[in-house]
Design an enzyme around this catalytic site. Structure first.
Site, PDB file in Angstrom:
ATOM      1  CG  HIS A  98       2.649  49.020  35.716  1.00  0.00           C
ATOM      2  ND1 HIS A  98       1.315  49.292  35.873  1.00  0.00           N
ATOM      3  CD2 HIS A  98       2.776  47.676  35.854  1.00  0.00           C
ATOM      4  CE1 HIS A  98       0.650  48.160  36.098  1.00  0.00           C
ATOM      5  NE2 HIS A  98       1.525  47.167  36.087  1.00  0.00           N
ATOM      6  CG  HIS A 280       0.105  43.597  32.493  1.00  0.00           C
ATOM      7  ND1 HIS A 280       0.367  44.945  32.366  1.00  0.00           N
ATOM      8  CD2 HIS A 280       0.090  43.341  33.826  1.00  0.00           C
ATOM      9  CE1 HIS A 280       0.484  45.487  33.567  1.00  0.00           C
ATOM     10  NE2 HIS A 280       0.320  44.524  34.477  1.00  0.00           N
ATOM     11  CG  ASP A 284       3.193  42.873  36.162  1.00  0.00           C
ATOM     12  OD1 ASP A 284       3.241  44.109  36.055  1.00  0.00           O
ATOM     13  OD2 ASP A 284       2.135  42.244  36.381  1.00  0.00           O
ATOM     14  CG  HIS A 307       3.481  41.710  41.341  1.00  0.00           C
ATOM     15  ND1 HIS A 307       4.273  42.379  40.435  1.00  0.00           N
ATOM     16  CD2 HIS A 307       2.200  42.032  41.040  1.00  0.00           C
ATOM     17  CE1 HIS A 307       3.504  43.080  39.611  1.00  0.00           C
ATOM     18  NE2 HIS A 307       2.246  42.888  39.960  1.00  0.00           N
ATOM     19  CG  HIS A 386      53.195  20.586  25.131  1.00  0.00           C
ATOM     20  ND1 HIS A 386      52.195  20.846  26.035  1.00  0.00           N
ATOM     21  CD2 HIS A 386      54.257  21.348  25.509  1.00  0.00           C
ATOM     22  CE1 HIS A 386      52.605  21.740  26.911  1.00  0.00           C
ATOM     23  NE2 HIS A 386      53.862  22.065  26.624  1.00  0.00           N
TER      24      HIS A 386
END
Length: 482
Positions: A98, A280, A284, A307, A386
């Site tokens: 956090h 939220h 995280d 996580h 070319h």
């Protein structure tokens, strides 16, 4: 831990029109906050301290012998079961995500986070108290460039067992889209998005952590949330709860009474956003991806993140950057976005016209660099002679396209009114590395190597196509007023 001389200071505001995302930033002063660790229950004092350029984000435990310091690094993560935990040489810090999210959201690159305990205070379960702390300290611009890393390919992390998928795609800035689906009648399927990191403060930071009641009961039974309280988490109740269990929970949390009127949220807490849980989860992600250690321009899409997956994803991104960071910083081109300057503007600055105007549009410009675009088609006049049958764009014309792009930057930086032209004086270290053929889109990047003095401008030029360098050279030109 001593800050370098600062260029600009911002108190009580962040990422305004004055905020330069291409410069490193630290805090103007120290700021402290105290609170309880949600898992350890330990009362902790935390101080955010200014740090020198290129210091990065580091943690310090002042309660341990020698007051050790540890870098915020995904390779040091040892536990993701109830938050993100860092550990190195006997030093351990719990629940770092956090405060890391707040630092990223406020554009802070260099800071020392000093704690006298093992866990970052949970506060209200969001990043908002840390945002307020950073506002209190003030933001200071430093005399150092911020090196952004852009991706040249998608980076994918997938966990089929958990049905988790995260992908980082090349983009011109940092943005995140996330989806959560817990098969819960209360939460349902939720989405959240962050288009610009400058919106983190208002759109994402206030969103609190959450858990389900059955998880809470397990944590309580195992004494794993010693600092838990209704003030620092949202508890989702998606199954009927008996009065006996309600009484038990009230006793554990020291409340006279708790309730839930129907399937919803324990103690009838009010959400700050309808999709606060999804926001939220996005928070995280911001915090966990700070552990990459490098600022990245990418669009992150995360489905059912957590996580554990966030940290494994951070490791993949870090490995990719370490492998490729010595390779060129290829500009990111999104053809769907309008250019900063179109052909009409370019014609107003440069004297060139068909068939010798070799820049179609400008997609980036600052006081130190510029990026132009040249779309190469089979109808180019020079392909007639070319290498007929095997058309290749002449290298000298690639250099000319760079020079025209650099001329726009030089002219824009010239003082006063009136029209200016730029003329070649010297070309050094010119190398042709890959052929340019019909259908290629050239990104023409010119970077100032030194300040413009007496009308002389020195730039490094690079032509990119398909993520590869085609041509590079160092050029010196003179700016002459018409």
């Amino acid at each position: 831990m001593i800050t370098e001389p600062k260029k600009k200071t911002y108190i009580g505001e962040n990422m305004t029109a004055n905020f330069d995302p291409d410069r490193q930033h630290t805090l103007q002063s120290e700021a402290s906050i105290s609170g309880t660790g949600i898992h350890t229950g330990v009362q902790v004092d935390m101080i955010l301290k200014p740090a020198a350029p290129n210091f990065g984000i580091q943690f310090q435990r002042t309660d341990l012998a020698g007051q050790p310091i540890m870098k915020a690094d995904c390779d040091l993560v040892t536990d993701t079961s109830r938050g993100t935990t860092l550990e190195s040489n006997g030093m351990k810090i719990n629940t770092v995500e956090h405060v890391l999210a707040a630092l990223v959201g406020m554009g802070i690159d260099n800071v020392l986070i000093s704690l006298n305990g093992p866990e970052v205070p949970i506060m209200d379960g969001s990043s908002e108290p840390f945002i307020e702390l950073i506002d209190k300290a003030g933001t200071a611009e430093q005399e150092a460039d911020k090196i952004w890393y852009t991706l040249d390919q998608n980076i994918l992390y997938k966990d089929d067992k958990k049905n988790v998928e995260l992908v980082a795609m090349p983009a011109s800035e940092y943005s995140i889209t996330t989806l959560i689906d817990f098969n819960s009648p209360v939460l349902g399927t939720q989405h959240a998005g962050l288009k610009h990191i400058r919106d983190f403060k208002t759109e994402i930071a206030p969103c609190r952590t959450f858990c389900f009641l059955h998880e809470l009961e397990m944590l309580l039974d195992n004494n794993l949330i010693k600092g838990g309280d209704f003030d620092n988490a949202i508890v989702v109740v998606d199954k009927p709860v008996g009065s006996k269990e309600m009484t038990r929970l009230a006793k554990v949390f020291g409340k006279e009474k708790i309730e839930v009127k129907s399937e919803g949220y324990l103690n009838n807490i009010e959400l700050r956003f309808p999709n606060e849980p999804a926001r939220h989860k996005l928070l995280d992600i911001v915090g966990d991806l700070a552990l990459v250690g490098y600022p990245v321009k990418a669009h992150i899409i995360a489905s059912r993140p957590g996580h554990s997956s966030n940290v494994e994803f951070a490791k993949k991104i870090k490995q990719h950057i370490k492998k490729n960071k010595n390779q060129p910083d290829v500009p990111c081109y999104d053809a769907s976005k309008p250019p900063i300057h179109d052909l009409k503007y370019i014609e107003s600055k440069l004297p060139h016209r068909f068939p010798f105007l070799l820049v179609d549009k400008i997609i980036e410009i600052s006081d130190k660099h510029i990026v132009g675009v040249k779309n190469v088609t089979f109808n180019e006049w020079f392909f007639q002679g070319h290498f007929p049958g095997n058309p290749v764009m002449p290298g000298v014309l690639q250099v000319e396209a760079l020079a025209q792009t650099g001329g726009i930057l030089a002219i824009n930086l010239s003082p006063g009114e009136g029209q200016y032209d730029t003329y070649f004086l010297k070309i050094d270290n010119c190398k042709f590395k890959n052929m340019v053929k019909p259908g290629d889109t050239l990104l023409l990047k010119m970077e100032l190597l030194s300040p413009i003095r007496r009308g002389l401008v020195e730039m490094k030029g690079t032509v990119y196509s398909g993520g590869k360098i085609c041509t590079e050279a160092v050029m010196v030109a003179q700016i002459v007023k018409r």
